[in-house]
Design a protein around this motif. Sequence first.
Motif, PDB file in Angstrom:
ATOM      1  N   CYS A   1       0.835  -1.210   0.000  1.00 46.23           N
ATOM      2  CA  CYS A   1       0.000   0.000   0.000  1.00 46.23           C
ATOM      3  C   CYS A   1       0.864   1.253   0.000  1.00 46.23           C
ATOM      4  O   CYS A   1       0.618   2.191  -0.780  1.00 46.23           O
ATOM      5  CB  CYS A   1      -0.931  -0.009   1.215  1.00 46.23           C
TER       6      CYS A   1
ATOM      7  N   PHE B   1       2.335   1.790  -3.351  1.00 48.28           N
ATOM      8  CA  PHE B   1       1.302   2.232  -4.283  1.00 48.28           C
ATOM      9  C   PHE B   1       0.980   3.708  -4.083  1.00 48.28           C
ATOM     10  O   PHE B   1       0.866   4.475  -5.058  1.00 48.28           O
ATOM     11  CB  PHE B   1       0.043   1.392  -4.104  1.00 48.28           C
TER      12      PHE B   1
ATOM     13  N   THR C   1       1.223   3.469  -8.687  1.00 53.18           N
ATOM     14  CA  THR C   1       1.029   2.205  -9.409  1.00 53.18           C
ATOM     15  C   THR C   1       1.300   1.048  -8.454  1.00 53.18           C
ATOM     16  O   THR C   1       2.006   1.204  -7.445  1.00 53.18           O
ATOM     17  CB  THR C   1       1.976   2.083 -10.618  1.00 53.18           C
ATOM     18  N   LEU C   2       0.760  -0.111  -8.798  1.00 60.60           N
ATOM     19  CA  LEU C   2       1.026  -1.292  -7.980  1.00 60.60           C
ATOM     20  C   LEU C   2       2.504  -1.634  -8.056  1.00 60.60           C
ATOM     21  O   LEU C   2       3.111  -1.560  -9.130  1.00 60.60           O
ATOM     22  CB  LEU C   2       0.190  -2.473  -8.476  1.00 60.60           C
TER      23      LEU C   2
ATOM     24  N   LYS D   1      -6.882  -1.648  -5.771  1.00 57.48           N
ATOM     25  CA  LYS D   1      -6.420  -0.266  -5.888  1.00 57.48           C
ATOM     26  C   LYS D   1      -7.336   0.691  -5.134  1.00 57.48           C
ATOM     27  O   LYS D   1      -6.879   1.641  -4.487  1.00 57.48           O
ATOM     28  CB  LYS D   1      -6.350   0.135  -7.366  1.00 57.48           C
TER      29      LYS D   1
END
Length: 880
Positions: free
Chosen positions: A47, A50, A55-56, A205
């Motif tokens: 997290c 991100f 972005t992941l 997300k």
Amino acid sequence: MPKYVYDFTEGNKDLKDLLGGKGANLAEMTNLGLPVPPGFTITTDACRRFLDDGTLPAGLEEEVSLHLAALEKQMGRRLGQADDPLLVSVRSGAKFSMPGMMDTVLNIGLNDESVHGLAKQAGGNERFAWDSYRRLIQMFGKTVQGIEAALFDDALEELKNGRDDLELEAADFQRLVETYKGVVRAQTGQDFPADPHQQMRMAVKAVFDSWNAPRAILYRRQERIPADLGTAVNICSMVFGNCGMDSGTGVAFTRDPGSGHQGVYGDYLQNAQGEDVVAGIRNTMSLQELEGIDKPVYDELMQIMEKLENHYRDLCDIEFTVERGKLWMLQTRVGKRTAGAAFRIAVQLVDQGLINLDEAVARVTGAQLAQLMFPRFGKDADSTKITTGMNASPGAAVGKAVFSSERAVELAARGEAVVLVRHETNPDDLAGMIAAQGVLTSRGGKTSHAAVVARGMGKTCVCGAEELEVSAKERRFTAPGGVVVSEGDVISIDGSSGAVYLGEVPVVASPVVEYFEGALDQDDELVQAVHRIMSHADASRRLDVRANADNAEDAARARRFGAQGIGLCRTEHMFLGDRRQLVEDLVLATSPQERERALAALEPLQKADFTGIFQAMEGLPVTIRLIDPPLHEFLPDYTELSVKVALAGERADDKDRRLLAAVKRLHEQNPMLGLRGVRLGLVIPGLFAMQVRAIAEAAKAVPGARAEIMIPLVAAVQELETVRDEARAILAEVGVEALVGTMIEVPRAALTAGQIAEAAEFFSFGTNDLTQMTWGFSRDDVEAAFFSKYLELGVFGVSPFESLDRDGVGRLVRIAAEEGRRTRPDLKLGICGEHGGDPDSIHFCHQAGLDYVSCSPFRIPVARLEAGRAALVCADSDTR
């Protein structure tokens, strides 16, 4: 590559930093062999990456795919498989519980094809399948796609047309699915995503993003949760409570979080999913009623609850689902509780042998103790009662009824007390709940959003008052007997009994306050619990607790509340009221003789003040600060006096003219950095000498009196030496002993503390001014001007005037303490700013090696408790 995904079998309850509270506890229950649906957790590390990058993180999707494949193999189904689908939930889970503040999406994997496979799984139950599908689109649309919730809610209400949810049939839900898909298309320009993997990816997300949703930020600020923790994401195979009347969902506590009493406590809702209970959409049945519906499930649940409470050694909050007679555990955590419950439960667990008294003290907080000291309604309030709801969170709340969070915030900002009235609250109501004195809902149980959040905040709450017909649109509610309460009408709610009253109900003192005043009620369970906790805290603490008190009455009350002396007696408060005239005479003096007469008139009054305080403190130390503020604060306002003289013209009074001339002479552009504190004593002959003599004479008149004379605003040792020498000469002349020290409130004093300690026998940190000067903030101006923006931007998490700034002001305190004691090993150290009553600041004072904290009389019990907690926390850290 870092590991971003953990199966439920891989974690444990101690990994909350990495797996969040929900994920860590799901892993713990899995390890205990409890019936937990299989799943896995994406870590808070992912997290944070991100949120930083947008972005992941690299490798996350591959890890998720591997764990999903393992889950599919274990369950014998693939995600969204048309004829036999695996469905999953995607749920948030931060380290600290934030109920309802972040996002959750259930039933991921449903689409126009797999909905038929789900119905087949459920033995042809089409209603259940289409109900689950409409729930997915509704939750996904709101939380992932950002569509206004009212668009879905209005469509549902229109479909129901006055019917209950349970009266809707499969065809109704099938039509609703099409309506919802139309809403999604109209609002986003795209069809609802049919690909199950895309659904899951988008939901993950969205959960990450919800960490920084406005309501989550507001909640973290309210609860002082660090903003950089991030949330984990839990992906769990779905179990269904909406399969029929042999299914359901519930929330349970291992004991009553409102009162702390032991027993079965919770809510259950047949044929429902979890959000139905929390949102209060339908009123629930009590957990005891589950025994009559499905006794084997009830008995298993009771065994699991006992096992969890013994394992966690605390009150546990549990979410569970029953799917066609099979019990599944979806979550457990150490439950939020009211202040009274916290004290009762801590003592109960000691008596059960699950924890010791050290742990019991650590389980409660000064903030909870402060809540117990608030007034409550008297027993003669029944005459105005209009209804009774569920006693969700105790306390007495009185205010104007308001029917929206926005209105609650608006009126509270004007200084008006309000009670927020709603059908049920949701996470978007958080700002209004914070602003209101209390919350009243017509729907929902004791585990609804309103109840859970109110308990966590220590806010009074009455929920599930079913007799009230609430109309948010018309801004009114109707009570039995045709009583209509419109917005702006005053109501009173009692969170301890659930009673709702029309008008303002008088309040009475809390029994906990009466206990601190000296009345120990042997029959009051709560008072006895507070007594046991406080006794152990007092026995454990190293810090003394003194009071900020300026008169004999405050000193006496502080003594009753357990003060071990006075850490700050502000002598300037003794010059207000009728005595201002004497200060005017001093300022207007044009000769040494006039000045001496003015000082001679003040001295006996000062002596009488100090005598009363010494008598009240019965031989305990009394630190008296010599006059600190600029003299012009005791004189008429410059502008008002100028206008008065100008309007009078030649007829102006001679005294007014002289006074105006004096005010002009003393006028300063920045008076807080001007002629005040020690500078007054050096510039105005005889002022400090008069005060020291009054202190000495009073101490001589009261056997056992212990005076400590504090010189304010010292920045250089030379200033202190001059005043100290004069004070010691007067003390010797009168024939009494007293410590002479200084208030450290100027950064230079902190940085030259080694020199200043050569002339000072004690330091008292005046953290109000020290904070102002270190930050360059004018406290009187900046808090209202821009602190709300600073809090919003994360410049600081809490006002530095409320809780000590450890990195800046705290570092100055540490420097002064260390260098001062290097010069004078027996140097006494204390704190007398407002921070002396703040729990976090008290813990800092313990760690910094101070001898005492000083605070207002009412906050003394809180300071005593927190000083004990600080000592036990440090001792525990040393042991580990």
